[in-house]
Scaffold this active site. Structure first.
Site, PDB file in Angstrom:
ATOM      1  N   ALA A   1      22.951   6.489 -62.242  1.00 30.70           N
ATOM      2  CA  ALA A   1      22.530   5.218 -62.114  1.00 30.70           C
ATOM      3  C   ALA A   1      20.843   5.569 -62.047  1.00 30.70           C
ATOM      4  O   ALA A   1      20.779   6.458 -61.152  1.00 30.70           O
ATOM      5  CB  ALA A   1      22.799   4.345 -61.157  1.00 30.70           C
TER       6      ALA A   1
ATOM      7  N   THR B   1      18.511   2.602 -62.457  1.00 31.68           N
ATOM      8  CA  THR B   1      18.099   1.265 -62.141  1.00 31.68           C
ATOM      9  C   THR B   1      19.376   0.193 -62.043  1.00 31.68           C
ATOM     10  O   THR B   1      19.037  -0.777 -61.631  1.00 31.68           O
ATOM     11  CB  THR B   1      17.071   0.397 -63.401  1.00 31.68           C
ATOM     12  OG1 THR B   1      17.912   0.526 -64.486  1.00 31.68           O
ATOM     13  CG2 THR B   1      15.703   1.478 -63.464  1.00 31.68           C
ATOM     14  N   SER B   2      20.491   0.935 -62.394  1.00 37.12           N
ATOM     15  CA  SER B   2      21.563   0.154 -62.100  1.00 37.12           C
ATOM     16  C   SER B   2      22.333   0.358 -60.685  1.00 37.12           C
ATOM     17  O   SER B   2      21.933   1.246 -60.164  1.00 37.12           O
ATOM     18  CB  SER B   2      22.684   0.234 -63.069  1.00 37.12           C
ATOM     19  OG  SER B   2      23.175   1.278 -63.051  1.00 37.12           O
TER      20      SER B   2
ATOM     21  N   ASP C   1      12.496  -0.738 -74.724  1.00 40.20           N
ATOM     22  CA  ASP C   1      13.489  -0.068 -75.392  1.00 40.20           C
ATOM     23  C   ASP C   1      13.826  -0.920 -76.630  1.00 40.20           C
ATOM     24  O   ASP C   1      14.114  -1.902 -76.600  1.00 40.20           O
ATOM     25  CB  ASP C   1      14.732   0.166 -74.636  1.00 40.20           C
ATOM     26  CG  ASP C   1      15.185  -0.729 -73.790  1.00 40.20           C
ATOM     27  OD1 ASP C   1      16.693  -0.897 -73.571  1.00 40.20           O
ATOM     28  OD2 ASP C   1      14.501  -1.702 -73.567  1.00 40.20           O
TER      29      ASP C   1
ATOM     30  N   GLY D   1      24.164  -1.990 -69.015  1.00 36.44           N
ATOM     31  CA  GLY D   1      23.698  -3.172 -68.623  1.00 36.44           C
ATOM     32  C   GLY D   1      24.490  -4.286 -67.880  1.00 36.44           C
ATOM     33  O   GLY D   1      24.329  -5.311 -67.489  1.00 36.44           O
TER      34      GLY D   1
END
Lengths: 496, 496
Positions: free
Chosen positions: B201, B203-204, B261, B173
């Site tokens: 990755a 979504t990052s 999550d 994150g």
């Protein structure tokens, strides 16, 4: 930009987009972890689950394919250049996440969720998440909010001043329970409008629409249905044309394969459809029995109270009948056999199944009492007079005549096997679930003539080797399959 | 019987069967309400979601098509005659229904559910139901049962006597947080085996595998990885080859699009993978900050305790580091920029980002203390010596040499725009989520040279018009997109 293509694949209420793995514009892999893509053209946008095509004969590398439902929802012609962008999930899903975390949703929240579901913006896994969050915990206020939200996104039938509009609904689960086909003509004979829309069977051996279709056309468009009710006061048609609760139809498409049905979702589903159908007076039939959907009196009462409470809030006049669901009703199970039983009751035949007749009279009586002119407690006797005088049969014949002849003649399955008692004894129980399954394996309801004809009911004495029921089938494969299942466990418990 | 066909469509971890609407053997409609079908041939059977094909060029009326994954799971050649039967849903789903109704599941229950999930017998909506039921409520015993069940269905790496096996994992994150690429060489330089597998990755703007791939090959098969750890004591490879927790991979494919999550699922997911990877000593990094995954100290402590409890039960030596997650770490965000920062720290460059260095030393110190020979509290000083002496750089160069050169040379994106401060002031906050999104829109991680180079961090003074950060991109489309997003909200909060 990619070129829009329609792929002739029906992905059954799920928007699916197809991208060639060697797409010239995008790395297909880049979208995979996100699960979905968004297809855009100016102000139009469609969220779709992504599948990857490895065969250029199915889809080219500069094309984006949409499945049947997705293509219709986007509403653009083939060949349109469209953009593919990372998906912006529906904002309302944030509320579903809050509900999963334990928050109760308000009416506006539920309206937002249901609007997005009806607008085809939820993937099936998101719908499953919403349903499970509701199944885990739901306040009564949420049930009302959900019901209102589902009504708001659908059409609403307008009976143009006709009032009251009576209706009945059984929560299901009891094979052979075709009371609607007797109740509707009785109530119509009295002059009380009762437009009954029914479903086809999905997991049972017959829905009312399947059985009615043995006698008449049930595929009646909305405008014709309104005429029908003015002329004959009643109808018995398939409800598939009337998109009364589109959100509920979508919810059910996920609920059913999961086989998760809670009291709260049942009430919201039924009452949203009935309110949208313009019904003002509604009788709900809740059969209770060890192999029925509702298995104890306590459960039935809780369900009754929830129906009453939500019905009141919606302004419906709602009554609940808690009925015996300990065994199948009548003798026939499967469209042709059930239609035979129904017509025997309407004709007053000597061998008509008494339990089906009694049940129909009781329910019809309660509906007749919706009429202010009928004295409290006098409904059932009135129903009996309307049935025994032939008025109900005449009403049924009028309804059949106006709905028109069935699309195809249906005959009882000619392959017949009798299932014998294994010992001397008394029939102690009939397993609704097991017997429905055997009738379905015999071919019902797709094969209208297939099914089970019960020769013994609970309490009947039987000697070893005497038949308990007959299996009817139309094809050898179905016949063998049903017999094999009956041999394993015939669904009849003998007390010896 | 229908003829089996392989349709070259990748339905992404969902078994899908395709049937022509005019199928000569079955009414396609009959299966639709059930949502699924079962394909059978002798003892083999496959459950699949049903799609209907309306184009005979895609599928003929006497054929049954299976999507990529489904075809592999059934494992029969094209042309095989197979049966299509109504689906028998996995028995373990009854347990999921019980959990939805409020029952806690035992270890054997969870093992049954996870076995069926790993065996591809659950549809995605069923997996979503299980995940949401778990997200609503999960006991600590259930978390342990779930973790053990996920370990049981996967492979388990065997380090053949090598012990201890150290490992670290950050819950993620925080953009730019590439400490693993510094910690692994420090720990390896000390001689403690630390085989690090990382993800790409999703979504990052970069995963450790994406950034390491700027410097070396990360696509290393399992047997080669074992040699690597014997030779260089450490490795930094992509974990995609090692199917350590196949059930977790399937769960994540549904969890991720739902963006649900929970603490419980996070712990089960991470610890099942680490236990399967054969790690004996594990450091978990939990960054806490207002835009991080964990937003409060209280939340972090609860998560820490759950990690500790489950780790203990699994027999892992587990430590948790709760770290500052208030802003991105280092300066670069995106693979090339992050690799530059990492190498600057390893080389001891004067302009190396101090925060990345401090953080890596702290984490490495805690891992070094897993070594019984290292005195309690002396780990961080030892880590500093290994870094400052060049031993860590030498270890990194050894690892890079053995892993081999990167598959392609990556260069910093040549399109550069500076994002200026809107006023005089002090940087009050950097929004991790927003900055990651802009870096991703600039093209990271697929375009390795794209990303953001931060010129100011929290506490820095800046004058109006001075640059806050630079955007790097490789294509005009990405460049424009990222700039437009930065113009809307650049993610830097100035205190004026």
């Amino acid at each position: 930009m990619l070129t829009l293509r329609h792929l002739a694949i029906d992905t059954v209420r799920e928007n699916v987009a197809f991208l060639n793995r060697n797409c010239t514009r995008h790395h297909a892999e880049e979208f995979l972890g996100l699960g979905r893509v968004e297809v855009r053209k100016d102000a139009r946008s469609l969220l779709a689950v992504l599948n990857i095509v490895d065969d250029p004969a199915i889809l080219g590398p500069d094309e984006i394919g949409l499945s049947g439902p997705a293509f219709r929802h986007l509403g653009l012609p083939e060949g349109t250049p469209v953009h593919l962008v990372p998906p912006t999930p529906p904002e309302s899903f944030e509320l579903v996440r809050a509900k999963v975390a334990g928050r109760a949703l308000g009416e506006a929240d539920l309206a937002a969720v249901i609007r997005d579901i009806a607008g085809h913006r939820y993937a099936k896994i998101e719908i499953a998440a919403f349903l499970i969050a509701c199944a885990s915990f739901m306040t009564t206020a949420e049930v009302l909010g959900l019901t209102r939200a589902m009504i708001a996104v659908g059409a609403r039938l307008d009976w143009k001043g006709l009032s009251p509009i009576a209706d009945k609904h059984c929560i299901g689960g009891i094979p052979g329970n075709r009371t609607s086909m007797i109740v509707v003509p009785i109530v119509a004979a009295h002059g009380l409008p009762i437009p009954k829309t029914s479903s086809r069977a999905i997991t049972s051996p017959a829905g009312t629409a399947d059985t009615m279709e043995v006698l008449a056309n049930v595929d009646v468009p909305m405008d014709r249905m309104q005429e029908l009710v003015r002329e004959a006061k009643g109808c018995l048609v398939w409800g598939g044309h009337v998109r009364l609760s589109p959100a509920d139809d979508i919810l059910i498409s996920v609920e059913r394969p999961l086989a998760i049905d809670t009291r709260e979702q049942l009430v919201a589903s039924i009452l949203s459809k009935k309110a949208a159908a313009g019904s003002s007076h509604l009788l709900i039939d809740i059969p209770v029995g060890p192999t029925a959907k509702i298995r104890s009196a306590g459960e039935a009462v809780r369900l009754r109270k929830l129906f009453e409470h939500i019905g009141d809030q919606l302004g419906l006049v709602l009554e609940v009948a808690i009925t015996d669901g300990s065994q199948p009703v009548g003798r026939g199970i499967g469209p042709v056999l059930e239609a035979r039983d129904v017509m025997a009751v309407l004709r007053g035949a000597a061998d008509a199944p008494q339990d089906l007749r009694d049940r129909a009279l009781h329910l019809a009586g309660r509906i007749l009492e919706f009429d202010p002119a009928v004295r409290g407690g006098a409904g059932e006797a009135l129903a009996r007079r309307l049935l025994d005088s032939g008025a109900a049969l005449a009403a049924m014949e009028r309804i059949m005549a106006i709905q028109g002849p069935p699309p195809a003649a249906a005959r009882l399955g000619s392959l017949v096997a009798e299932v014998p008692a294994a010992a001397d004894g008394v029939v102690g129980a009939l397993d609704c679930y097991r017997i429905a399954r055997i009738a379905r394996l015999a071919g019902a309801p797709n094969d209208k003539g297939a099914g089970i004809d019960l020769l013994r009911k609970v309490g009947d004495r039987v000697r070893k080797g005497e038949p308990l029921y007959r299996i009817h089938a139309g094809t050898n494969a179905d016949f063998t399959f049903a017999q094999a299942h009956a041999a394993e466990d015939c669904g009849v418990v003998l007390v010896t």
